[in-house]
Design a protein around this motif. Structure first.
Motif, PDB file in Angstrom:
ATOM      1  N   GLU A 152       0.855  -1.186   0.000  1.00  0.00           N
ATOM      2  CA  GLU A 152       0.000   0.000   0.000  1.00  0.00           C
ATOM      3  C   GLU A 152       0.887   1.230   0.000  1.00  0.00           C
ATOM      4  O   GLU A 152       2.032   1.182   0.451  1.00  0.00           O
ATOM      5  CB  GLU A 152      -0.908  -0.004   1.238  1.00  0.00           C
ATOM      6  N   GLU A 153       0.321   2.323  -0.490  1.00  0.00           N
ATOM      7  CA  GLU A 153       1.067   3.573  -0.494  1.00  0.00           C
ATOM      8  C   GLU A 153       1.383   3.952   0.953  1.00  0.00           C
ATOM      9  O   GLU A 153       0.515   3.888   1.821  1.00  0.00           O
ATOM     10  CB  GLU A 153       0.203   4.661  -1.147  1.00  0.00           C
ATOM     11  N   CYS A 154       2.624   4.338   1.189  1.00  0.00           N
ATOM     12  CA  CYS A 154       3.019   4.752   2.541  1.00  0.00           C
ATOM     13  C   CYS A 154       2.348   6.091   2.853  1.00  0.00           C
ATOM     14  O   CYS A 154       2.477   7.052   2.096  1.00  0.00           O
ATOM     15  CB  CYS A 154       4.538   4.878   2.605  1.00  0.00           C
ATOM     16  N   ILE A 220       4.366   0.424   1.800  1.00  0.00           N
ATOM     17  CA  ILE A 220       4.509  -0.434   2.975  1.00  0.00           C
ATOM     18  C   ILE A 220       3.697  -1.696   2.751  1.00  0.00           C
ATOM     19  O   ILE A 220       2.712  -1.692   2.008  1.00  0.00           O
ATOM     20  CB  ILE A 220       4.039   0.256   4.281  1.00  0.00           C
ATOM     21  N   LYS A 221       4.137  -2.748   3.409  1.00  0.00           N
ATOM     22  CA  LYS A 221       3.391  -3.996   3.300  1.00  0.00           C
ATOM     23  C   LYS A 221       2.274  -3.979   4.325  1.00  0.00           C
ATOM     24  O   LYS A 221       2.500  -3.643   5.483  1.00  0.00           O
ATOM     25  CB  LYS A 221       4.320  -5.176   3.559  1.00  0.00           C
ATOM     26  N   ALA A 222       1.085  -4.312   3.886  1.00  0.00           N
ATOM     27  CA  ALA A 222      -0.052  -4.336   4.807  1.00  0.00           C
ATOM     28  C   ALA A 222      -0.768  -5.666   4.692  1.00  0.00           C
ATOM     29  O   ALA A 222      -0.829  -6.256   3.619  1.00  0.00           O
ATOM     30  CB  ALA A 222      -1.015  -3.202   4.464  1.00  0.00           C
ATOM     31  N   THR A 223      -1.285  -6.129   5.801  1.00  0.00           N
ATOM     32  CA  THR A 223      -2.105  -7.337   5.790  1.00  0.00           C
ATOM     33  C   THR A 223      -3.544  -6.902   5.980  1.00  0.00           C
ATOM     34  O   THR A 223      -3.851  -6.169   6.916  1.00  0.00           O
ATOM     35  CB  THR A 223      -1.670  -8.285   6.925  1.00  0.00           C
ATOM     36  N   ARG A 224      -4.373  -7.281   5.060  1.00  0.00           N
ATOM     37  CA  ARG A 224      -5.776  -6.848   5.112  1.00  0.00           C
ATOM     38  C   ARG A 224      -6.707  -8.037   4.997  1.00  0.00           C
ATOM     39  O   ARG A 224      -6.364  -9.043   4.384  1.00  0.00           O
ATOM     40  CB  ARG A 224      -6.089  -5.902   3.935  1.00  0.00           C
ATOM     41  N   ASN A 247      -2.263  -4.570  -5.298  1.00  0.00           N
ATOM     42  CA  ASN A 247      -1.183  -3.710  -4.821  1.00  0.00           C
ATOM     43  C   ASN A 247      -1.358  -2.268  -5.299  1.00  0.00           C
ATOM     44  O   ASN A 247      -1.956  -2.012  -6.346  1.00  0.00           O
ATOM     45  CB  ASN A 247       0.166  -4.243  -5.313  1.00  0.00           C
ATOM     46  N   ALA A 248      -0.805  -1.343  -4.530  1.00  0.00           N
ATOM     47  CA  ALA A 248      -0.861   0.077  -4.889  1.00  0.00           C
ATOM     48  C   ALA A 248      -0.116   0.311  -6.193  1.00  0.00           C
ATOM     49  O   ALA A 248       0.829  -0.413  -6.526  1.00  0.00           O
ATOM     50  CB  ALA A 248      -0.237   0.903  -3.774  1.00  0.00           C
TER      51      ALA A 248
END
Ligand SMILES: [Zn+2]
Ligand SMILES: [Zn+2]
Length: 380
Positions: A152-154, A220-224, A247-248
């Motif tokens: 995701e976009e930081c 950044i890596k995000a878990t959703r 992904n962004a």
């Protein structure tokens, strides 16, 4: 330990984007779950291939992998639990509709664009995840919470990679225009092309101080957890696209999509073909002769129907509208029940005596096939 993504795709560490893309496509087609139902090894391989491609087809992730042995760069450390594409935590995303179905190989078209001059190539990568459903879930539809890892976009640098989104200086290579003339040697002579400045990636700016949150990546890596309504009637190998949940994008490009590759677990009794269900049921020979009620499994509940007297082995009965719902229609397929007459496997004396009595009372005229056989045998 992180996997060696290069050996997963069978390419060298110096492989070009094209070589990676081509190796990935070849392997992904070979190991696609739709072509390898019941082959767990291929399904595992398919996940590995996708994971390797996800990393190696992305400049940032590939660079991180080369440098740190992980697509996520140093800040995340270690390897991902479980592999594959999905994550294991819960986030908080609202319910999503799905936007339609793709041809099974369309899923690959979203990956691996190599130029970064057009808006399209700035689009974020798609994320592909295999969804395992039971036959009942696929038939009736279900809301699934799907855990994914994505870039995701930081937020701290708004995707710029610079501290606070402001710590830049003007790119000295292109003077801030973001464009540069590159001269290429071709068989027609020297050709000058104007393209994105390589020093600043076409942004016109260079980072003075990196954003600490994303180490200057801008991502950044995000878990959703994504909530998806899977429609009733979905079938093996179909792909559901959830728009914008991938992904962004790069440089404010559109987000990629989330692609759900549907896989359906085998049912213990029912077999599915399209919208029809099939079952083969062993019944006692007395039931086949005398007729009577038989209970068979349905999708929602058990179904009772009557076996007519003198039912032969191999007979098939169609129970209308007890199959699977059509995906885009409000009607259902049928359930086909094939009878296998089972002979007793033990016989006590008194039953044997009764059967002998029955045998005395039945002559060849009761068995049309047997009678025809005897006629042919005796004719010559
Ligand atoms: Zn940042
Ligand atoms: Zn520049």
């Amino acid at each position: 330990m992180a996997k060696d993504y290069y050996s997963v795709l069978g390419v060298s560490k110096n492989a070009t984007d094209e070589e990676i893309k081509s190796a990935y496509r070849k392997l992904a087609k070979k190991h696609h779950p739709d072509l390898n139902k019941d082959n767990e090894e291929s399904q595992k391989k398919f996940q590995e291939i996708n994971e390797a491609n996800e990393v190696l087809s992305n400049k940032t992730k590939r660079a991180n992998f080369d440098k740190y042995g992980s697509a996520d760069g140093p800040q995340f450390g270690g390897s991902r639990a479980g592999g594959g594409f999905s994550g294991f935590n819960s986030g908080g995303f609202s319910s999503q509709g799905f936007s339609g179905f793709d041809d099974i190989f369309n899923i690959f078209s979203g990956f691996g664009s190599t130029t970064n001059s057009s808006a399209k190539s700035n689009r974020g990568e798609d994320i592909a995840i295999r969804i395992d459903l039971t036959l009942e879930e696929a038939a009736l539809g279900i809301n699934k919470k799907i855990d994914i890892n994505r870039m995701e976009e930081c937020k701290d640098c708004k995707g710029t990679g610079a501290k606070g989104g402001t710590e830049f200086y003007t790119c000295s290579s292109c003077g801030g225009s973001g464009k540069k003339e590159y001269v290429q040697q071709t068989i027609f002579g020297r050709i000058a092309n104007v393209g994105d400045c390589k020093s600043c990636n076409g942004t016109g700016k260079q980072i003075k101080e990196k954003c600490a949150t994303c180490s200057g990546n801008g991502f950044i890596k995000a878990t959703r957890t994504i909530s998806v309504n899977i429609p009733s009637g979905i079938d093996e190998g179909q792909i559901m696209t959830v728009k914008g949940e991938g992904n962004a994008g790069h440089k404010k490009g559109a987000k990629g999509d989330l692609k759900l590759v549907i896989s359906i677990k085998a049912h213990t009794l029912l077999k599915r073909e399209g919208t029809n269900l099939y079952i083969s049921v062993p019944i006692p020979f007395t039931l086949s002769i005398l007729g009577g009620p038989l209970i068979v499994p349905g999708i929602k509940e058990k179904i009772e129907f009557n076996i007519p007297p003198l039912t032969q082995t191999g007979s098939t009965f169609k129970i209308k509208n007890k199959g699977i719902k059509y995906l885009n229609k409000d009607s259902r397929g049928d359930l086909f029940v094939t009878i296998e007459v089972e002979m007793p496997k033990t016989l006590d004396k008194s039953v044997k005596k009764l059967l002998e009595e029955i045998d005395e009372n039945l002559d060849a005229n009761s068995y049309s096939d047997y009678k025809a056989y005897l006629n042919k045998l005796n004719k010559k």
